[in-house]
Design a protein around this motif. Structure first.
Motif, mmCIF file in Angstrom:
data_model
loop_
_atom_site.group_PDB
_atom_site.id
_atom_site.type_symbol
_atom_site.label_atom_id
_atom_site.label_comp_id
_atom_site.label_asym_id
_atom_site.label_seq_id
_atom_site.Cartn_x
_atom_site.Cartn_y
_atom_site.Cartn_z
ATOM 1 N N ALA A 77 0.900 -1.209 -0.215
ATOM 2 C CA ALA A 77 0.013 0.092 -0.151
ATOM 3 C C ALA A 77 0.759 1.094 0.126
ATOM 4 O O ALA A 77 1.863 1.090 0.583
ATOM 5 N N GLU A 78 0.360 2.232 -0.623
ATOM 6 C CA GLU A 78 0.904 3.456 -0.523
ATOM 7 C C GLU A 78 0.281 4.505 0.430
ATOM 8 O O GLU A 78 -0.888 4.368 0.289
ATOM 9 N N THR A 79 1.024 5.099 1.175
ATOM 10 C CA THR A 79 0.445 6.098 2.137
ATOM 11 C C THR A 79 0.634 7.473 1.479
ATOM 12 O O THR A 79 1.148 7.799 0.292
ATOM 13 N N ALA A 80 0.267 8.671 2.123
ATOM 14 C CA ALA A 80 0.409 10.001 1.822
ATOM 15 C C ALA A 80 1.688 10.235 1.268
ATOM 16 O O ALA A 80 2.219 10.977 0.477
ATOM 17 N N ALA A 81 2.802 9.608 2.131
ATOM 18 C CA ALA A 81 4.251 10.113 1.863
ATOM 19 C C ALA A 81 4.977 8.835 1.826
ATOM 20 O O ALA A 81 6.375 8.948 2.103
ATOM 21 N N GLY A 82 4.685 7.845 1.565
ATOM 22 C CA GLY A 82 5.757 6.425 1.880
ATOM 23 C C GLY A 82 4.677 5.235 1.295
ATOM 24 O O GLY A 82 3.753 5.470 0.845
ATOM 25 N N PHE A 83 5.419 4.167 1.429
ATOM 26 C CA PHE A 83 5.157 2.759 1.027
ATOM 27 C C PHE A 83 5.225 1.673 2.082
ATOM 28 O O PHE A 83 5.978 1.826 2.705
ATOM 29 N N GLN A 84 4.340 0.833 2.187
ATOM 30 C CA GLN A 84 3.970 -0.006 3.407
ATOM 31 C C GLN A 84 3.970 -1.566 2.931
ATOM 32 O O GLN A 84 2.996 -1.769 1.968
ATOM 33 N N VAL A 85 4.393 -2.429 3.400
ATOM 34 C CA VAL A 85 4.110 -3.914 3.453
ATOM 35 C C VAL A 85 3.828 -4.273 4.537
ATOM 36 O O VAL A 85 4.552 -4.020 5.620
ATOM 37 N N THR A 86 2.399 -4.988 4.511
ATOM 38 C CA THR A 86 2.036 -5.752 5.734
ATOM 39 C C THR A 86 2.026 -6.998 5.603
ATOM 40 O O THR A 86 1.541 -7.607 4.672
ATOM 41 N N LEU A 87 2.735 -7.845 6.505
ATOM 42 C CA LEU A 87 2.546 -9.481 6.598
ATOM 43 C C LEU A 87 1.918 -9.728 7.880
ATOM 44 O O LEU A 87 2.038 -9.305 8.928
ATOM 45 N N TYR A 88 0.716 -10.666 7.429
ATOM 46 C CA TYR A 88 -0.058 -11.224 8.522
ATOM 47 C C TYR A 88 0.486 -12.594 8.732
ATOM 48 O O TYR A 88 0.730 -13.468 8.118
ATOM 49 N N SER A 89 0.365 -12.790 10.197
ATOM 50 C CA SER A 89 0.800 -13.952 10.644
ATOM 51 C C SER A 89 -0.543 -14.988 10.961
ATOM 52 O O SER A 89 -1.446 -14.500 10.449
ATOM 53 N N ARG A 90 -0.406 -16.251 11.517
ATOM 54 C CA ARG A 90 -1.584 -17.121 11.760
ATOM 55 C C ARG A 90 -2.267 -16.218 12.771
ATOM 56 O O ARG A 90 -1.806 -15.929 13.524
ATOM 57 N N THR A 91 -3.562 -16.737 12.674
ATOM 58 C CA THR A 91 -4.449 -15.994 13.591
ATOM 59 C C THR A 91 -4.464 -16.673 14.871
ATOM 60 O O THR A 91 -4.765 -16.097 15.982
ATOM 61 N N GLU A 92 -4.158 -17.937 15.032
ATOM 62 C CA GLU A 92 -4.049 -18.742 16.308
ATOM 63 C C GLU A 92 -2.423 -19.252 16.393
ATOM 64 O O GLU A 92 -2.508 -20.511 15.984
ATOM 65 N N PRO A 93 -1.607 -18.574 16.644
ATOM 66 C CA PRO A 93 -0.234 -19.125 16.682
ATOM 67 C C PRO A 93 -0.043 -20.300 17.790
ATOM 68 O O PRO A 93 -0.669 -20.157 18.699
ATOM 69 N N ALA A 94 0.882 -20.957 17.368
ATOM 70 C CA ALA A 94 1.325 -21.955 18.461
ATOM 71 C C ALA A 94 1.927 -21.444 19.686
ATOM 72 O O ALA A 94 2.263 -20.270 19.594
ATOM 73 N N THR A 95 2.192 -22.244 20.612
ATOM 74 C CA THR A 95 2.916 -21.784 21.756
ATOM 75 C C THR A 95 4.290 -20.979 21.247
ATOM 76 O O THR A 95 5.004 -21.330 20.520
ATOM 77 N N ALA A 96 4.329 -19.754 21.938
ATOM 78 C CA ALA A 96 5.123 -18.788 21.482
ATOM 79 C C ALA A 96 6.125 -18.439 22.377
ATOM 80 O O ALA A 96 6.127 -18.616 23.565
ATOM 81 N N ARG A 97 7.380 -17.781 21.780
ATOM 82 C CA ARG A 97 8.338 -17.232 22.540
ATOM 83 C C ARG A 97 7.514 -15.851 23.220
ATOM 84 O O ARG A 97 7.024 -15.399 22.513
ATOM 85 N N GLY A 98 8.254 -15.261 24.158
ATOM 86 C CA GLY A 98 7.806 -13.837 24.500
ATOM 87 C C GLY A 98 8.884 -13.122 23.900
ATOM 88 O O GLY A 98 9.636 -13.347 22.938
#
Length: 485
Positions: free
Chosen positions: A376-397
């Motif tokens: 996506a382009e914003t007013a003054a920049g460019f952004q990439v969004t990466l989505y993770s799994r909605t229900e992640p496995a046991t995770a590190r802090g």
């Protein structure tokens, strides 16, 4: 993948849907009695921005007017296009019959190679209005669409003493620089130095960013700000690291920050316990490298931002898409705003000059079972969004970086130990423990851990961990290091 609307071949229904949204930075409404000057200014404003569509024969709210003669309007548009300097060459306008009447739609393509003015007035278009370009905006546009980019400019106040000679020598050694060649000429050829008329050598913007002893002395905003939040929104509890140094150093440290702050789960296949990462590191690396290599370094007061949330990661780069690249052709078109920077980072193994990174990112996310990246382009920049799994496995802090805005251990989970699959030798287990603590390991780090083994044994151990899909190898030759995958 987010894309913009293509205007070629729009049907009446598609055009009406766009018009219903009202005027914006890519859509303009002009009345049937608009002067050639008004039309020319709107065409030039769109051309200096990101292109778009001018709909003629409508009110300010997009309602078709009576007695519209599309042929006469088309001639007026053609004459208006000749009033710009240089004259605009536009696709043939089309006149669809809308339900409420006839209109004329004239397209201004995105990514035109020139800067357009009307009787000395340089305009752009934002928020549905034409406005004059500010001096910084005009300067950036001149650099972006001119022959010489900002990275090739001399840095005021900088001298050869501001370059890291050891770093330059390592780089030239990595690209098989011949001992008989002149180092200064090699850097001039790579756009990192320029020679003034009096023969004095001075670093360019690209030279300071790539090989400077302290690039932030001259470019404070040439940095990466990494933040890991605990939830889906910005909050008071977070881990933050502000990364400076040369561009190559910034890329390495940003990768290490992301790798050490990603959640990691565990799955068991047969008798093998495997660690799974929140995001594929090749995709993360591609996004970071692109943000650093293609950002607009004329933008002050803002650096590259990497924001990690519980459900996504956002990589933001100052400066909109360069040249003729748009969201629609992002996968297919190649354009380097910073050619020297891209060339040197390519030599260092960070980027492929031929591109195809966007395709790889999309394919890898799909293969991992994750949503496609959102561009996506914003007013003054460019952004990439990466989505993770909605229900992640046991995770590190959270770990790594510097926690600010919260008391020690406030809401922080204890990091889980890295899953260690069976059949690793004791040396390899030491290597994984070192990475868990420090975020990365080099051949020399490994040699210091186990000084009694040969360099060949070290090479085989690390290669085996890469083959087992436990480590990622980053860089080439002497710049190689390894992080958890």
């Amino acid at each position: 993948m987010a894309v913009r609307q293509r205007y070629a071949g729009l049907s009446a229904e598609e055009l009406q849907q766009l018009m219903d949204a009202g005027p914006n930075d890519r859509m303009a409404f002009l009345g049937v009695k608009s002067s050639q000057r008004a039309i020319a200014e709107t065409l030039a404003a769109l051309a200096n921005a990101n292109g778009g569509l001018v709909v003629l024969g409508v009110t300010g709210k997009g309602v078709p007017q009576a007695d519209v003669d599309p042929a006469a309007l088309a001639e007026t548009v053609a004459q208006a296009a000749r009033l710009t300097d240089p004259p605009l060459v536009l696709p043939s306008p089309h006149a669809p019959d809308l339900e409420k009447g006839k209109v004329l739609a004239a397209e201004v393509p995105a990514g035109l190679p020139h800067i357009f003015s009307v009787q000395g007035l340089f305009l752009t278009r934002t928020a549905g209005r034409n406005r004059p370009l500010t001096t910084p905006e005009l300067r950036r546009l001149l650099l972006e669409r001119g022959d010489a980019g900002y990275e090739a400019q001399i840095v005021d106040g900088a001298s050869m003493d501001d370059l890291d000679e050891k770093r330059i020598v390592r780089y030239l050694d990595q690209v098989s620089f011949a001992a008989t060649e002149d180092i200064a000429q090699a850097l001039i050829a790579r756009g990192c130095l320029t020679q003034r008329g009096d023969g004095e050598l001075q670093p360019t913007v690209g030279g300071i960013l790539l090989f400077g002893l302290n690039p932030q002395r001259f470019f404070r905003s040439a940095e990466i700000i990494c933040v890991r939040y605990t939830g889906k929104d910005m909050g008071d509890e977070f881990v933050r690291q502000d990364i400076g140094g040369t561009l190559a150093d910034q890329i390495r440290q940003a990768e290490a920050f992301v790798a050490s702050n990603m959640r990691r789960g565990m799955k068991i296949t047969g008798f093998t316990r495997e660690e799974t990462a929140e995001y594929p590191m090749p995709v993360v690396r591609e996004a970071i490298v692109n943000a650093v290599a293609h950002r607009d370094y004329t933008v002050r007061g803002e650096g590259v931002r990497i924001l990690m949330f519980s459900d996504r990661m956002e990589i933001y780069s100052p400066g909109r898409l360069p040249g003729h690249v748009t969201l629609e052709n992002l996968k297919d078109e190649r354009y380097s705003r910073n050619e020297s920077i891209v060339a040197v980072l390519s030599d260092l193994g960070y980027i492929e000059r031929l591109g195809y990174g966007i395709d790889r990112m999309i394919t890898t996310m799909q293969e991992t079972g994750l949503p496609e990246p959102i561009f996506a382009e914003t007013a003054a920049g460019f952004q990439v969004t990466l989505y993770s799994r909605t229900e992640p496995a046991t995770a590190r802090g959270l770990r790594g970086g510097t926690r600010t805005g919260a008391p020690d251990n406030a809401g922080a989970d204890e990091p889980l130990p890295a899953a260690t699959p069976p059949f690793l030798n004791e040396r390899q287990e030491q290597a994984l423990a070192h990475i868990a603590e420090h975020g990365r390991i080099t051949n020399s780090d490994y040699q210091a851990l186990i000084p009694d083994v040969s360099a060949e044994t070290i090479r085989r151990d690390l290669a085996d961990l890469v083959e087992r899909n436990l480590l990622l190898r980053i860089g080439e030759k002497r710049a190689t290091y390894y992080i958890l995958k």
